[in-house]
Design an enzyme around this catalytic site. Structure first.
Site, PDB file in Angstrom:
ATOM      1  N   GLY A 181     -11.305  13.388  19.926  1.00 32.67           N
ATOM      2  CA  GLY A 181     -12.241  13.356  21.060  1.00 32.67           C
ATOM      3  C   GLY A 181     -13.366  12.348  20.889  1.00 32.67           C
ATOM      4  N   GLY A 200       0.833  -1.207   0.000  1.00 36.22           N
ATOM      5  CA  GLY A 200       0.000   0.000   0.000  1.00 36.22           C
ATOM      6  C   GLY A 200       0.862   1.250   0.000  1.00 36.22           C
ATOM      7  N   ARG A 252       1.236  -5.251  -5.561  1.00 40.45           N
ATOM      8  CA  ARG A 252       1.436  -6.447  -4.743  1.00 40.45           C
ATOM      9  C   ARG A 252       1.613  -7.583  -5.739  1.00 40.45           C
ATOM     10  NH1 ARG A 252      -2.854  -3.907  -1.006  1.00 40.45           N
ATOM     11  NH2 ARG A 252      -1.574  -3.181   0.698  1.00 40.45           N
ATOM     12  N   ARG A 284     -25.448   6.842  11.790  1.00 42.19           N
ATOM     13  CA  ARG A 284     -24.871   6.841  10.445  1.00 42.19           C
ATOM     14  C   ARG A 284     -23.501   6.149  10.503  1.00 42.19           C
ATOM     15  NH1 ARG A 284     -29.248   8.230   9.655  1.00 42.19           N
ATOM     16  NH2 ARG A 284     -30.067   9.859   8.290  1.00 42.19           N
ATOM     17  N   THR A 339       4.200   2.668   5.523  1.00 47.18           N
ATOM     18  CA  THR A 339       2.799   2.213   5.566  1.00 47.18           C
ATOM     19  C   THR A 339       2.039   3.123   6.519  1.00 47.18           C
ATOM     20  OG1 THR A 339       1.296   0.524   6.460  1.00 47.18           O
ATOM     21  CG2 THR A 339       3.538   0.406   7.224  1.00 47.18           C
ATOM     22  N   ASP A 397       5.220  -5.040   5.960  1.00 53.41           N
ATOM     23  CA  ASP A 397       5.503  -6.460   6.222  1.00 53.41           C
ATOM     24  C   ASP A 397       5.776  -7.303   4.983  1.00 53.41           C
ATOM     25  OD1 ASP A 397       5.416  -6.604   8.864  1.00 53.41           O
ATOM     26  OD2 ASP A 397       3.445  -7.573   9.022  1.00 53.41           O
ATOM     27  N   ASP A 426      -0.228   2.205   8.414  1.00 51.14           N
ATOM     28  CA  ASP A 426      -0.744   1.418   9.552  1.00 51.14           C
ATOM     29  C   ASP A 426       0.102   1.500  10.830  1.00 51.14           C
ATOM     30  OD1 ASP A 426      -2.640   0.617   7.731  1.00 51.14           O
ATOM     31  OD2 ASP A 426      -1.731  -1.345   7.343  1.00 51.14           O
ATOM     32  N   GLN A 483      -7.565   7.993   3.219  1.00 41.97           N
ATOM     33  CA  GLN A 483      -6.590   8.058   4.306  1.00 41.97           C
ATOM     34  C   GLN A 483      -5.164   7.856   3.816  1.00 41.97           C
ATOM     35  OE1 GLN A 483      -8.342   5.705   7.928  1.00 41.97           O
ATOM     36  NE2 GLN A 483      -9.401   5.048   6.102  1.00 41.97           N
ATOM     37  N   ARG A 484      -5.007   7.282   2.636  1.00 43.42           N
ATOM     38  CA  ARG A 484      -3.656   7.004   2.119  1.00 43.42           C
ATOM     39  C   ARG A 484      -3.110   8.139   1.253  1.00 43.42           C
ATOM     40  NH1 ARG A 484      -3.867   0.915   0.843  1.00 43.42           N
ATOM     41  NH2 ARG A 484      -3.467   1.474  -1.308  1.00 43.42           N
ATOM     42  N   ARG A 538      -5.580  -2.164   8.877  1.00 46.93           N
ATOM     43  CA  ARG A 538      -5.559  -3.627   8.700  1.00 46.93           C
ATOM     44  C   ARG A 538      -5.871  -4.288  10.036  1.00 46.93           C
ATOM     45  NH1 ARG A 538      -3.655  -6.187   4.108  1.00 46.93           N
ATOM     46  NH2 ARG A 538      -2.392  -4.436   3.473  1.00 46.93           N
ATOM     47  N   ARG A 590     -17.971  15.414  13.002  1.00 47.59           N
ATOM     48  CA  ARG A 590     -18.537  15.849  14.288  1.00 47.59           C
ATOM     49  C   ARG A 590     -19.474  17.046  14.098  1.00 47.59           C
ATOM     50  NH1 ARG A 590     -17.869  14.534  19.328  1.00 47.59           N
ATOM     51  NH2 ARG A 590     -15.921  13.377  19.211  1.00 47.59           N
ATOM     52  N   ASP A 609       2.321  -0.511  11.785  1.00 49.79           N
ATOM     53  CA  ASP A 609       2.333  -1.839  12.402  1.00 49.79           C
ATOM     54  C   ASP A 609       3.660  -2.574  12.217  1.00 49.79           C
ATOM     55  OD1 ASP A 609       2.049  -2.098   9.679  1.00 49.79           O
ATOM     56  OD2 ASP A 609       0.547  -3.688   9.758  1.00 49.79           O
TER      57      ASP A 609
END
Ligand code: F6P
Length: 327
Positions: free
Chosen positions: A190, A15, A76, A252, A130, A107, A132, A260-261, A176, A159, A134
């Site tokens: 928040g 990613g 990938r 909702r 990445t 990874d 993530d 986000q990427r 992930r 919000r 992670d």
């Protein structure tokens, strides 16, 4: 690793993440600085197998530090998982005269790099890229900070509408199987409740916490949900379950997804990527291979690729407490 390295190849895989371009730029500029050549590989390991290469000079990476995505593109590759695919990739690297490879990704990217070292004794260094976060062996992966800021900005907007309509929103974020984005963006925005895979929360606790919010007079709420954590339900099923049991809520669901990427990397990610790009080249010139470069407590640190893949970056317990107290 006996011959001096005259050319380094670089690829991005898995990613994409904001800041990957800054890392590519730093790798290329470090090669220029140390008077060696650099070759870019398009589309990750797939491009390596297909020989999709382009020599990169310092000037070619001008004006990319601020750009999201990756100019080298990403993929990938299933073919790289086969011995034949990797043998072809190795041939291509030899043919182009590259003596080492820098892989930017997560990874899966490092697993490919490790295989390459084991099978061909070819020098490889990894850079963690990445959203993530992670990966073991670095406090932050490239792209994570930018993604966090994107998520917080979007939740702030959600919000506004949640509060105008007295609604309960379930916001699903990426990660992930890791809850770093959810936990930190949840605290930063928040959120009333944060669901992450690392912490068992259970549906009862969610119901209890929503009830407490109601008792306190809250008219709208945000629940941040990691894509890997849904209390055994999809985020939509989770919303339906709460809706059925508590018709009082006007619910909702918002799945933030791939937005986000994207986007221009934060200054933090640009600096991190620049440091790691330079460190990766210096590692290879020092004849160090099989490691990932990371930053821990503001110091560049090397971690074996096998460790980076196998071990988990732990969720900070103090942050869990802060989330509990401040929500
Ligand atoms: O690893 C980065 C990531 O964005 C994860 O958060 C997400 O689960 C996955 O990639 C999505 O992958 P794809 O872009 O292939 O759908």
């Amino acid at each position: 690793m006996n011959e001096p390295i005259k050319k380094i190849a670089v690829l991005t895989s898995g990613g994409d993440a904001p800041g990957m371009n800054a890392a590519i730029r730093a790798v290329v500029r470090a090669c220029t600085y140390y008077r060696i050549e650099c070759v870019g590989i398009y589309r990750g390991y797939q491009g390596l197998i297909e020989g999709d290469f382009e020599p990169l000079s310092g000037r070619q990476v001008s004006n990319i530090i601020n750009k999201g995505g990756t100019i080298l593109k990403s993929a990938r590759s299933k073919e790289f998982m086969t011995e034949e695919g990797r043998a072809k990739a190795h041939e291509n690297l030899k043919e182009v005269g590259a003596g080492a490879l820098i892989v930017i990704g997560g990874d899966g990217t490092f697993t490919g790099g490790l295989k390459f070292i084991q099978e061909f004794n070819f020098p490889v260094v990894g850079i963690p890229g990445t959203i993530d976060n992670d990966i073991y062996g670095t406090d932050n992966t490239i792209g994570y900070d930018t993604a966090l800021n994107t998520v917080v900005e979007v939740i702030d907007k959600i919000r506004d509408t949640a509060s105008s309509h007295n609604r309960l929103f379930f916001v699903e974020v990426m990660g992930r199987d890791a809850g770093f984005i959810a936990l930190n963006a949840g605290i930063g925005s928040g959120a009333e409740e944060i669901l992450i895979p690392e912490k068992e929360i259970g549906i009862e606790k969610l119901e209890e916490s929503l009830g407490k919010g109601r008792d306190k007079g809250k008219t709208s709420s945000i629940v941040v949900v990691t894509e890997g954590e849904k209390i055994g339900k999809s985020v939509f099923e989770l919303a339906d379950y709460i809706k059925e049991k508590y018709p009082i809520y006007d619910i909702r669901v918002s799945v933030l997804g791939h937005m986000q990427r994207g986007g221009s990397p934060s200054c933090f990610d640009r600096v991190l990527a620049s440091r790691l790009g330079v460190a990766a080249v210096e590692c290879l010139l020092d004849r160090v291979s099989g490691v990932m470069v990371g930053v821990i407590n503001n110091e560049v640190v090397l971690t074996g690729l096998n460790k980076a893949i196998k071990l988990d970056n732990e969720i900070d317990k103090e942050l869990l407490k802060v989330a509990e107290i401040t929500s």
